[in-house]
Every structure is written in structure tokens, then in C-alpha cells.
Design a protein around this motif. Structure first.
Motif, short mmCIF file in Angstrom:
data_model
loop_
_atom_site.label_atom_id
_atom_site.label_comp_id
_atom_site.label_asym_id
_atom_site.label_seq_id
_atom_site.Cartn_x
_atom_site.Cartn_y
_atom_site.Cartn_z
N UNK A 120 0.83 -1.21 0.00
CA UNK A 120 0.00 0.00 0.00
C UNK A 120 0.87 1.26 0.00
N UNK A 121 1.95 1.24 0.76
CA UNK A 121 2.87 2.38 0.80
C UNK A 121 3.60 2.54 -0.53
N UNK A 122 4.00 1.41 -1.12
CA UNK A 122 4.65 1.45 -2.43
C UNK A 122 3.74 2.09 -3.47
N UNK A 123 2.48 1.69 -3.49
CA UNK A 123 1.55 2.25 -4.47
C UNK A 123 1.35 3.75 -4.26
N UNK A 124 1.37 4.17 -3.02
CA UNK A 124 1.24 5.60 -2.74
C UNK A 124 2.45 6.36 -3.26
N UNK A 166 2.69 6.65 -7.15
CA UNK A 166 1.63 7.43 -7.78
C UNK A 166 2.14 8.81 -8.21
N UNK A 167 3.13 9.33 -7.48
CA UNK A 167 3.73 10.63 -7.83
C UNK A 167 5.20 10.59 -7.39
N UNK A 168 6.04 9.85 -8.13
CA UNK A 168 7.39 9.57 -7.65
C UNK A 168 8.42 10.65 -7.90
N UNK A 169 8.11 11.62 -8.77
CA UNK A 169 9.14 12.59 -9.13
C UNK A 169 10.20 11.91 -9.98
N UNK A 170 11.46 12.33 -9.82
CA UNK A 170 12.54 11.68 -10.58
C UNK A 170 13.81 11.61 -9.75
N UNK A 175 9.56 -5.75 -9.80
CA UNK A 175 8.68 -5.39 -10.92
C UNK A 175 7.44 -4.62 -10.49
N UNK A 176 6.99 -4.84 -9.25
CA UNK A 176 5.80 -4.12 -8.77
C UNK A 176 6.05 -2.63 -8.62
N UNK A 177 7.30 -2.21 -8.70
CA UNK A 177 7.63 -0.79 -8.60
C UNK A 177 7.47 -0.05 -9.93
N UNK A 178 7.17 -0.75 -11.01
CA UNK A 178 6.98 -0.08 -12.30
C UNK A 178 5.63 0.62 -12.31
N UNK A 179 5.59 1.95 -12.40
CA UNK A 179 4.30 2.66 -12.37
C UNK A 179 3.47 2.37 -13.62
N UNK A 199 14.69 3.43 -9.97
CA UNK A 199 13.99 4.57 -9.37
C UNK A 199 12.70 4.85 -10.15
N UNK A 200 11.54 4.73 -9.51
CA UNK A 200 10.29 5.08 -10.20
C UNK A 200 10.31 6.54 -10.65
N UNK A 201 9.83 6.76 -11.86
CA UNK A 201 9.86 8.11 -12.44
C UNK A 201 8.49 8.46 -13.00
N UNK A 202 8.00 9.63 -12.62
CA UNK A 202 6.74 10.11 -13.18
C UNK A 202 6.95 10.71 -14.56
#
Length: 365
Positions: free
Chosen positions: A21-25, A28-32, A132-136, A171-174
Motif C-alpha cells: 500500500x505504501x509502495x503504491x502511494x 503514484x507521484x514519484x518525481x525523478x 517489478x511491482x515498482x513499475x508505475x 527509481x520510479x519516475x513520473x
């Protein structure tokens, strides 16, 4: 993708991964570039053993001796690519083989060891297998992947090191542009250059980017987004931006010009543009492109569009160019039609929304 070839491969799961749940939050708006996944990939090299000890392990600080060669002689290279969430929920990469090849070209120039291209691909697949679950999944978002290698040997002699570390972090990127791509304003650096003939301009090494930081600060001071470098010999011909390649569009001629390779980075997106533009009936010419031509053709209207390209921003239109001698605007400062068509075509292939007829995509999951 098989990863059986990685030497001594071990997987060490994170004892306390970020809850779903925290990962999804967060994504959702990860920046870069400031948020990182639970794990990283590491592998070691010694001149006597070759590559060994491949690991997927928890993301954590690394330990270095104060005498590590990278800290004194800057033997370091890196790559940048992205993992994309497909409409069916799968995950894919865009031209990772090209990144693997380019990393070895950088390694050769920096007197560093060759990394088997398949191991480069396998290291990414291994990391994505656990993270892989970290891919937005939102529009234009992605998981930015940073493979890098550095000299870790403890010594203060000026020679190529005998020990190296190779890592991959993610690093997740929006979306790079939340409101769509806005035309860049550029500052022409007439005092500093990025690289000269015979230098490291074609290698993706940290020193090239360090050299761009002061002129980039100068660009910001003059209200500009990016710095554009000129050739190091005559300060006459356009080189590239601090981190992006350049293209110049002549609609009436159906020709696109771009600075030739040699002192600039051979961009993966740059190369894809050659193919897509040619398929659309445009001729792409690599050449010396003078700053005076850029200004004169922009003012006369012969130059109808200009854009920059790179992994992070994909394709970005260029609006205004400033220098100590004045400024000029391309196409009224608006994003060009051809620029935006190319951008959309690449994004659609990367995100699995369009058929890949070039074999550029690699499905991971």
C-alpha cells in the motif's frame, strides 16, 4: 529472459520491503531520481578472477575505502534506460541491447573491463523479477534503471584499476512533463565546452556530466532550462546539450540535421529517431551544424523546428536560444508538428501501445 549465466548468482530478499500500500502511494507521484526500489543488483570484478559474486540484495549503502580508485581518478561509467508498464500489465524494456553495447564502448574508452552484454540484460531482468511491482502504470511514467560500474581497488597509483563493482539500481519516475512537453529555452556556452576530439565525449562517464554543471548553472542564472555546448576547437559548431542530443528540422526540404558523432554521446533515442524519421519520408543528415546557421535559418523561417532527445525526456521541442550576443526563437517558440509526432511514436512503442516492427522492445513480464 534466462539469467542462468550470471556468475555465482544469489538472491537475498529484503527482510523488510516497503508494504504494497505504501509502495503504491509512493509510485503514484514519484518525481525523478529520489525514490528507489527495495533491491539492487551487484557484481564484482577482479583482474585475476573476472566477474564474480552476482547478487540481488537489499538496496543499501555501499562500503568504499577512502583510497578507492574511483574517488581519485574517476574511473566510472553508467547507463540509463527505463522499464515500462504495458496495457496488459506486463513489463517491457526499450532497446536494452543498445545500452549494453554502449556501456562496453564506454568501458573501453575508460580502460575498464568488458561486461558480457547478456549479463547486462540478465542483471536488469533479475532486479525486475523482484522489484517489478515498482513499475508505475500511469501515463508516461516508468521505472528508471541505472546500471553503473566503478573502480573499487584500493590504491593511489595512476593506472587502470584491477578491481571494479557493477551495480543496477532502480527509481520510479513520473512523467517528465506533467502538463505536456514545453519548448526549452537554451543558453549557449561560449566559455566552456563539454568534450574535445580524442576526449571522453562519446563515453557515458560521470566526468562529462560534472563538466556540464557549471555552465548549466550559468544557463539557469540567465533564465534558461539547459546549456548547449559548441565544438571545443572553434566554438562554432553545435555539439549537444548537457544531457541530450539535438535535431534541426527543415520541413520544405524534408531533411533533419543532427550533429555528427565523435565528441557527443551516441544516444539510444537519437538512433531510433533516424529510423522513424526515415520511415516517414524524411532524410536524416549527420553533419557539422553551425550556431550561425541555426540563428539565421530560425530567423528566416527555413528552420521550421528544433528538438532535443534523451532517455529521460524522450523528445523535447526547443523554443528560444540565448547567448551573450543576443537571442533568437525557433518557429515562434511553439512545439513543432513533426517533433510531437516523433515523440508520440516513440512513447507508444515504449509503453506497448503500438506495434513494434523494429524488434526494439524486450518483454520482461
Amino acid at each position: 529472459m534466462t539469467t542462468d549465466g550470471l556468475p555465482d548468482l544469489r538472491r537475498e530478499p529484503h527482510p523488510n520491503p516497503i508494504p504494497a500500500a505504501e509502495r503504491e502511494r509512493l509510485i503514484a507521484d514519484p518525481g525523478f531520481g529520489s525514490l528507489f526500489t527495495d533491491h539492487m543488483f551487484t557484481m564484482s570484478y577482479h583482474a585475476d578472477r573476472g566477474w564474480h559474486d552476482a547478487r540481488v540484495r537489499p538496496f543499501a549503502p555501499i562500503t568504499l575505502s577512502p583510497s578507492a580508485a574511483v574517488l581519485h581518478y574517476a574511473q566510472e561509467i553508467f547507463e540509463g534506460l527505463k522499464a515500462y508498464r504495458y496495457p496488459d500489465g506486463g513489463i517491457g524494456l526499450f532497446r536494452p541491447e543498445a545500452n549494453a553495447r554502449r556501456m562496453n564502448l564506454s568501458a573501453e574508452r575508460m580502460a575498464m573491463p568488458h561486461l558480457p552484454e547478456q549479463w547486462f540484460l540478465d542483471s536488469i531482468a533479475e532486479l525486475l523479477a523482484v522489484d517489478g511491482d515498482w513499475v508505475p502504470g500511469q501515463e508516461e511514467a516508468s521505472l528508471y534503471l541505472r546500471p553503473f560500474m566503478f573502480a573499487s581497488e584500493q590504491f593511489l597509483g595512476v593506472r587502470p584499476a584491477k578491481e571494479y563493482q557493477y551495480l543496477v539500481i532502480a527509481s520510479p519516475a513520473g512523467a517528465y512533463f506533467k502538463n505536456g512537453p514545453q519548448p526549452l529555452t537554451l543558453w549557449v556556452s561560449e566559455e566552456y565546452n563539454r568534450a574535445g576530439p580524442g576526449g571522453t565525449g562519446a563515453a557515458k562517464c560521470g566526468g562529462n556530466y560534472a563538466a556540464s554543471l557549471l555552465p548549466q548553472s550559468e544557463a539557469i542564472e540567465h533564465g534558461c532550462d539547459q546549456v548547449v555546448f559548441l565544438d571545443a576547437v572553434n566554438y562554432e559548431y553545435v555539439d549537444e546539450l548537457g544531457g541530450m542530443n539535438l535535431f534541426f528540422v527543415y520541413e520544405n526540404e524534408r531533411v533533419v540535421y543532427t550533429p555528427k558523432l565523435g565528441t557527443i554521446l551516441p544516444g539510444i533515442t537519437r538512433d531510433a529517431i533516424f529510423t522513424l524519421a526515415s520511415e516517414s519520408g524524411w532524410e536524416v543528415r549527420e553533419t557539422d551544424y553551425a550556431l550561425t546557421r541555426w540563428r539565421d535559418d530560425a530567423e528566416s523561417g527555413a528552420l521550421t523546428e528544433a528538438f532535443a532527445c534523451g532517455t529521460a525526456a524522450v523528445i523535447t521541442p526547443i523554443g528560444t536560444v540565448k547567448s551573450r550576443k543576443g537571442e533568437f526563437t525557433v518557429a515562434g517558440g511553439e512545439a513543432g508538428k513533426f517533433t510531437m509526432q516523433l515523440r508520440q511514436a516513440i512513447l507508444d512503442i515504449q509503453h506497448g501501445r503500438a506495434e513494434d516492427t523494429h524488434g526494439w522492445t524486450t518483454r520482461i513480464a
